[in-house]
Scaffold this motif. Structure first.
Motif, PDB file in Angstrom:
ATOM      1  N   PHE A 218      18.363  61.018 -31.160  1.00  0.00           N
ATOM      2  CA  PHE A 218      19.189  61.254 -29.981  1.00  0.00           C
ATOM      3  C   PHE A 218      18.243  61.626 -28.850  1.00  0.00           C
ATOM      4  O   PHE A 218      17.140  62.111 -29.079  1.00  0.00           O
ATOM      5  CB  PHE A 218      20.185  62.392 -30.224  1.00  0.00           C
ATOM      6  CG  PHE A 218      21.068  62.179 -31.423  1.00  0.00           C
ATOM      7  CD1 PHE A 218      22.201  61.400 -31.331  1.00  0.00           C
ATOM      8  CD2 PHE A 218      20.751  62.758 -32.649  1.00  0.00           C
ATOM      9  CE1 PHE A 218      23.012  61.196 -32.441  1.00  0.00           C
ATOM     10  CE2 PHE A 218      21.563  62.569 -33.767  1.00  0.00           C
ATOM     11  CZ  PHE A 218      22.685  61.778 -33.661  1.00  0.00           C
ATOM     12  N   GLY A 219      18.686  61.427 -27.615  1.00  0.00           N
ATOM     13  CA  GLY A 219      17.821  61.789 -26.515  1.00  0.00           C
ATOM     14  C   GLY A 219      18.294  61.243 -25.193  1.00  0.00           C
ATOM     15  O   GLY A 219      19.379  60.636 -25.085  1.00  0.00           O
ATOM     16  N   VAL A 220      17.488  61.465 -24.168  1.00  0.00           N
ATOM     17  CA  VAL A 220      17.781  60.943 -22.841  1.00  0.00           C
ATOM     18  C   VAL A 220      17.667  59.420 -22.915  1.00  0.00           C
ATOM     19  O   VAL A 220      16.596  58.893 -23.257  1.00  0.00           O
ATOM     20  CB  VAL A 220      16.808  61.510 -21.803  1.00  0.00           C
ATOM     21  CG1 VAL A 220      17.082  60.911 -20.425  1.00  0.00           C
ATOM     22  CG2 VAL A 220      16.902  63.034 -21.768  1.00  0.00           C
ATOM     23  N   PRO A 221      18.749  58.679 -22.629  1.00  0.00           N
ATOM     24  CA  PRO A 221      18.741  57.230 -22.873  1.00  0.00           C
ATOM     25  C   PRO A 221      17.569  56.485 -22.259  1.00  0.00           C
ATOM     26  O   PRO A 221      16.932  55.660 -22.923  1.00  0.00           O
ATOM     27  CB  PRO A 221      20.079  56.773 -22.267  1.00  0.00           C
ATOM     28  CG  PRO A 221      20.972  57.962 -22.411  1.00  0.00           C
ATOM     29  CD  PRO A 221      20.090  59.150 -22.176  1.00  0.00           C
ATOM     30  N   ALA A 222      17.259  56.750 -20.984  1.00  0.00           N
ATOM     31  CA  ALA A 222      16.165  56.016 -20.330  1.00  0.00           C
ATOM     32  C   ALA A 222      14.818  56.326 -20.978  1.00  0.00           C
ATOM     33  O   ALA A 222      13.957  55.446 -21.086  1.00  0.00           O
ATOM     34  CB  ALA A 222      16.128  56.355 -18.839  1.00  0.00           C
TER      35      ALA A 222
END
Length: 492
Positions: A218-222
């Motif tokens: 999971f994470g910041v999409p960009a």
């Protein structure tokens, strides 16, 4: 991942929400970034957990694990892979009630829909396992002393990106073909619905999927896409989501000449011909419209109804909309849950406000539901002018504009006027009308006399700006396999 955290008081009691983590190289971890994002219950707006966000170091570990896992999984026989994945499907079915309750808690859909989705994810895995056994090559006639053949091989480690609207079905549409074909995968599931993805991953790990073959982040999409897609480890990119994001990710993949699968948004037209029962058609359309609160890429969203039956159809549709019980998906009898977030609820209301300001009539709904959570009433509109944003922007919510028509050829042109081409629906009992609809619709997923969803055994995918590549059917494995031509001379 046996540790759980119980949902705090004030949210749905009795739901044990799983302890969230990244799954990298066969182990659960909280990652190295120290960053987290709150997970909300959309029925209450309350925080129920915090999901860890991957940092660069975590992504590099996942890439290294996927590279090693691919070498092992690629060389595991299709029979052995099948045993492990069939066992995983059994575990998903056994745990479907738990997965369903967690899915409803984090995404909002009624428990019946959530549990059904978990079971369909298991079916999807089983089907792809068996289809992988039939990833045949062929022998091509050649000259004496030469064998000319075609063989299929797994393409390599996959990077996959998944939205929040189907927390079990979405990830499995990427995991099932990838693992069945012999690929490893790094999958970024949604930070808004992480619990379901963690429980699915746990089923696969418990069934014996080797370390490194499946990695969940999971994470910041960009940040995630910008790191994974250019990596030389990744050989294929699979994405489901909006058209703008899909174009961006396809561009990242194109810069490094990587094949990709893009299942993007739509704005599905429905054409209801004059020869059908308008009440039965309206009820069928309403069921399709309000499933998952309209948060479905293939959701019917523009209802073109022949003028001779438009009044009856509209009355029946309004009646069906008003009969939907809106509430917490964990409560018995709930027919429609909340939208995923305040942001999505506000976006839906903006479309209604714009249409109303331009002269549309709101026949029912068109407002928030009082109280906590991100609820919006099932909404039916009439006399919507062509310039209203609702007719050109994907609503992704429980909005149903009803538009009369007179001539079939003309309305097919109206249906095809947008740049999207994911799904389209028609209602008719006449063979010539059905033929005209099937030939005329510019969409990859067509349904006549129903608004049912995708199935594992048949391909689904978009046309025009709704993407490319297919999921389901024998075509589902195409992106995950590379075709090799082999010319073998018997003597030098």
């Amino acid at each position: 991942m046996t540790e759980t955290t119980t949902r705090p008081s004030g949210t749905a009691p009795g739901v044990a929400y799983p302890r969230l983590g990244l799954y990298i190289d066969g182990a659960w971890t909280q990652g190295t970034s120290g960053r987290t994002e709150d997970v909300l219950d959309p029925a209450t707006g309350e925080v129920i957990a915090a999901v860890p966000l991957a940092g660069r170091e975590d992504l590099d570990r996942a890439l290294g694990a996927a590279e090693r896992g691919f070498r092992l999984w690629r060389d595991t026989s299709v029979q052995e892979r099948g045993k492990i994945l069939h066992l995983a499907a059994e575990k998903i079915r056994e745990r479907a009630p738990e997965i369903g309750r967690v899915m409803t808690a984090e995404q909002g859909k009624p428990l019946r829909e959530s549990t059904g989705e978990a079971n369909r994810a298991a079916d999807m895995l089983d089907w792809h396992v068996e289809e992988a056994r039939r990833a045949y090559g062929r022998i091509i006639p050649a000259g004496p002393g030469e064998t000319l053949s075609v063989v299929k091989a797994p393409v390599g480690p996959v990077a996959a990106f998944i939205p929040w609207n189907f927390p079990a079905g979405g990830p499995m549409r990427k995991i099932a073909p990838a693992l069945a074909a012999g690929c490893s995968i790094v999958i970024k599931a949604s930070e808004e619905t992480p619990g379901s993805a963690c429980l699915l991953t746990e089923c696969l790990a418990d069934a014996g999927v080797p370390a490194g073959v499946l990695n969940l982040v999971f994470g910041v999409p960009a940040e995630i896409s910008g790191h994974l897609i250019p990596s030389p480890v990744i050989r294929f990119v699979a994405f489901t989501g909006s058209v703008p994001v899909g174009k961006h990710l396809a561009g990242l993949a194109a810069r490094v000449m990587k094949p990709s699968l893009m299942e993007l948004g739509g704005h599905a037209p429905v054409i209801v011909c004059p020869d059908v029962d308008p009440v039965a058609a309206a009820r069928a359309c309403a069921r399709g419209k309000f499933a998952n609160t309209g948060q479905v890429c293939t959701s019917p969203s523009r209802f073109f109804v022949h003028g001779s039956i438009a009044d009856e159809f509209t009355s029946a549709f309004v009646e069906a909309a008003e009969a939907v019980k809106v509430g917490n998906g964990l409560e018995p009898g709930t027919g429609m849950g909340p939208l995923i977030s305040a942001r999505r609820r506000d976006a839906v209301h903006r479309l209604v406000t714009d249409a109303r300001d331009r002269g549309a009539k709101v026949l029912t709904g068109g407002s928030f539901v009082d109280g906590p959570g991100f609820f919006y009433r099932p909404t039916v509109l009439a006399e919507v002018p062509p310039e209203a944003d609702l007719l050109s922007e994907e609503p992704f919510g429980p909005l149903a504009p009803i538009l009369p028509f007179e001539e079939l050829d003309e309305v097919i042109e109206r249906a095809n006027a947008l740049p999207y081409g994911l799904a389209a629906y028609g209602f008719t009992h006449r063979a010539d009308h059905a033929d005209a609809l099937v030939r005329g619709f510019e969409a990859g997923i067509l349904s006549i006399n129903h608004t049912g969803g995708s199935v594992p055994q048949a391909p689904s995918g978009g046309w025009k700006e709704s993407g490319y590549g297919r999921e389901g059917g024998s075509e589902s494995l195409d992106g995950y396999l590379v075709t090799k031509r082999v010319s073998h001379k018997l003597v030098l």
